[in-house]
Scaffold this motif. Structure first.
Motif, PDB file in Angstrom:
ATOM      1  N   SER A   1       0.827  -1.211   0.000  1.00 47.84           N
ATOM      2  CA  SER A   1       0.000   0.000   0.000  1.00 47.84           C
ATOM      3  C   SER A   1       0.861   1.261   0.000  1.00 47.84           C
ATOM      4  O   SER A   1       0.439   2.313  -0.476  1.00 47.84           O
ATOM      5  CB  SER A   1      -0.939   0.006   1.210  1.00 47.84           C
ATOM      6  OG  SER A   1      -0.260   0.355   2.411  1.00 47.84           O
ATOM      7  N   ILE A   2       2.067   1.148   0.512  1.00 45.90           N
ATOM      8  CA  ILE A   2       3.017   2.264   0.498  1.00 45.90           C
ATOM      9  C   ILE A   2       3.703   2.357  -0.858  1.00 45.90           C
ATOM     10  O   ILE A   2       3.784   3.427  -1.468  1.00 45.90           O
ATOM     11  CB  ILE A   2       4.064   2.082   1.618  1.00 45.90           C
ATOM     12  CG1 ILE A   2       3.384   2.110   2.987  1.00 45.90           C
ATOM     13  CG2 ILE A   2       5.147   3.158   1.524  1.00 45.90           C
ATOM     14  CD1 ILE A   2       4.256   1.611   4.123  1.00 45.90           C
ATOM     15  N   LEU A   3       4.186   1.225  -1.343  1.00 48.42           N
ATOM     16  CA  LEU A   3       4.906   1.196  -2.614  1.00 48.42           C
ATOM     17  C   LEU A   3       4.017   1.572  -3.794  1.00 48.42           C
ATOM     18  O   LEU A   3       4.503   2.068  -4.809  1.00 48.42           O
ATOM     19  CB  LEU A   3       5.503  -0.200  -2.828  1.00 48.42           C
ATOM     20  CG  LEU A   3       6.638  -0.574  -1.858  1.00 48.42           C
ATOM     21  CD1 LEU A   3       6.858  -2.076  -1.849  1.00 48.42           C
ATOM     22  CD2 LEU A   3       7.918   0.160  -2.208  1.00 48.42           C
ATOM     23  N   ASP A   4       2.720   1.357  -3.662  1.00 46.68           N
ATOM     24  CA  ASP A   4       1.778   1.660  -4.746  1.00 46.68           C
ATOM     25  C   ASP A   4       1.282   3.103  -4.734  1.00 46.68           C
ATOM     26  O   ASP A   4       0.482   3.487  -5.589  1.00 46.68           O
ATOM     27  CB  ASP A   4       0.573   0.715  -4.680  1.00 46.68           C
ATOM     28  CG  ASP A   4       0.927  -0.715  -5.065  1.00 46.68           C
ATOM     29  OD1 ASP A   4       1.999  -0.915  -5.659  1.00 46.68           O
ATOM     30  OD2 ASP A   4       0.132  -1.628  -4.761  1.00 46.68           O
ATOM     31  N   GLN A   5       1.723   3.909  -3.760  1.00 47.45           N
ATOM     32  CA  GLN A   5       1.297   5.303  -3.707  1.00 47.45           C
ATOM     33  C   GLN A   5       1.781   6.055  -4.947  1.00 47.45           C
ATOM     34  O   GLN A   5       2.958   5.992  -5.318  1.00 47.45           O
ATOM     35  CB  GLN A   5       1.852   5.992  -2.452  1.00 47.45           C
ATOM     36  CG  GLN A   5       1.250   5.498  -1.149  1.00 47.45           C
ATOM     37  CD  GLN A   5      -0.176   5.959  -0.950  1.00 47.45           C
ATOM     38  OE1 GLN A   5      -0.493   7.137  -1.104  1.00 47.45           O
ATOM     39  NE2 GLN A   5      -1.046   5.027  -0.587  1.00 47.45           N
ATOM     40  N   GLN A   6       0.865   6.775  -5.584  1.00 48.10           N
ATOM     41  CA  GLN A   6       1.212   7.580  -6.743  1.00 48.10           C
ATOM     42  C   GLN A   6       1.543   8.998  -6.268  1.00 48.10           C
ATOM     43  O   GLN A   6       0.660   9.793  -5.974  1.00 48.10           O
ATOM     44  CB  GLN A   6       0.034   7.616  -7.728  1.00 48.10           C
ATOM     45  CG  GLN A   6      -0.345   6.254  -8.287  1.00 48.10           C
ATOM     46  CD  GLN A   6       0.767   5.645  -9.135  1.00 48.10           C
ATOM     47  OE1 GLN A   6       1.323   6.320 -10.005  1.00 48.10           O
ATOM     48  NE2 GLN A   6       1.087   4.391  -8.884  1.00 48.10           N
ATOM     49  N   VAL A   7       2.834   9.284  -6.163  1.00 45.40           N
ATOM     50  CA  VAL A   7       3.272  10.583  -5.665  1.00 45.40           C
ATOM     51  C   VAL A   7       4.500  11.012  -6.449  1.00 45.40           C
ATOM     52  O   VAL A   7       5.391  10.213  -6.726  1.00 45.40           O
ATOM     53  CB  VAL A   7       3.564  10.514  -4.142  1.00 45.40           C
ATOM     54  CG1 VAL A   7       4.642   9.490  -3.819  1.00 45.40           C
ATOM     55  CG2 VAL A   7       3.922  11.878  -3.588  1.00 45.40           C
TER      56      VAL A   7
END
Length: 315
Positions: free
Chosen positions: A25-31
């Motif tokens: 869920s962290i690695l998939d953050q679009q930022v």
């Protein structure tokens, strides 16, 4: 890797069933920012280490897996991670919690637009161990809190949702064991704390190993220490007394739930001993706080259906 803009610190111990979801869920953050992910694996023995190792194989240097030996304990584990964080902004997460899409981008934009805020939190969806939705973490709304407001409202912020500016690590690094509320009270001395009403994180309630579930009396004592740690010259008598009233209301609810009159008696004596107000005025404050909270719970029960009526921490 270039110097990260955001460092994310995750502590975990024997959370095999949750850690994969948490980290993805962290690695998939679009930022639009370089991210550093530090995972403190506190000598896990249940297969958690193997799950993290598989993610390292998949994501490479994006995941830094720090295997502790011997076990450090949750607080020292997080302190070490935060001490290693290189980003301009730092987030922290417990390994049994996880984030929802868009969280980091929203918070990064928030802090860039609100120079007076040292940190920003978000609301969270609460779930049980199996992932069933229970409700929301709080009912704060979109607000900014100063020290006085945080003392009055008590512990209502979700720690796995925080993003704070680098330079505020002292809240974690200068103390021994403490609860989330202590950290929030330390942070807010440097500036306001923002809160986004939309739930952008997921918080597991009372999982195995949870300090709140396993050591309720210890958590209560640490909560009390947090209130007492606030320098009295930084809050007026009214704010301090309202904070004491909120604390005693929580004790009252706990004593009712556990049918322990002795618990209530013990804390009534301790609270009244430090209150800036007399017994009658302090009793009136506690009664008003209790009635207000009970009223909010009743309105929610009547007005809403499903998980919307369940709020873990009301202000």
């Amino acid at each position: 890797m270039r110097k990260p803009v955001i460092s994310v610190c995750v502590t975990t111990y024997n959370q095999r069933d949750y850690i994969d979801l948490c980290l993805r869920s962290i690695l998939d953050q679009q930022v639009d920012a370089e991210m550093q992910l530090l995972v403190g694996d506190d000598a896990s023995t249940d297969g958690t280490s193997e799950v993290i190792a598989a993610l390292v194989q998949e994501y490479g240097s994006r995941v830094q897996h720090l295997v502790r030996s011997p076990n450090l304990g949750a607080f020292e584990n997080m302190c070490d991670l935060i001490g290693r964080a290189e980003g301009d902004f730092i987030a922290r997460v417990d390994g049994d919690d996880y984030w929802l899409p868009g969280k980091l981008a929203r918070q990064l934009a928030y802090l860039k637009c609100h120079a007076g805020c040292v940190a920003v939190f978000t609301n969270a969806v609460t779930v049980d161990e199996a992932g069933k939705i229970l409700g929301h973490f709080n009912d704060l709304g979109d607000v900014q809190l100063d020290l006085a407001a945080l003392v009055r409202r008590g512990n209502v912020l979700n720690n796995s949702s925080v993003l704070f500016r680098n330079g505020n690590q002292y809240a974690w690094l200068e103390r021994s064991e403490q609860i989330d509320y202590q950290l929030h009270l330390e942070l807010v001395r440097n500036g306001q704390l923002g809160h986004i009403a939309e739930p952008l994180a997921v918080y597991r309630v009372a999982t195995r190993g949870s300090m709140v579930a396993a050591s309720n009396a210890r958590v209560r004592e640490l909560y009390w220490q947090a209130i007492q740690s606030v320098p009295r010259d930084l809050v007026n008598d009214a704010d301090y007394a309202h904070g004491l009233a909120d604390f005693l209301r929580r004790v009252l609810f706990r004593s009712i739930a556990t049918r322990s009159l002795a618990l209530l008696r013990t804390w009534v004596a301790r609270v009244y001993a430090v209150s800036p107000y007399g017994r009658v005025r302090m009793t009136t404050l506690v009664a008003a706080n209790t009635l207000r909270m009970a009223g909010k719970m009743l309105v929610a029960y009547i007005s809403f259906s499903g998980y919307e009526k369940n709020v873990l921490y009301r202000h």
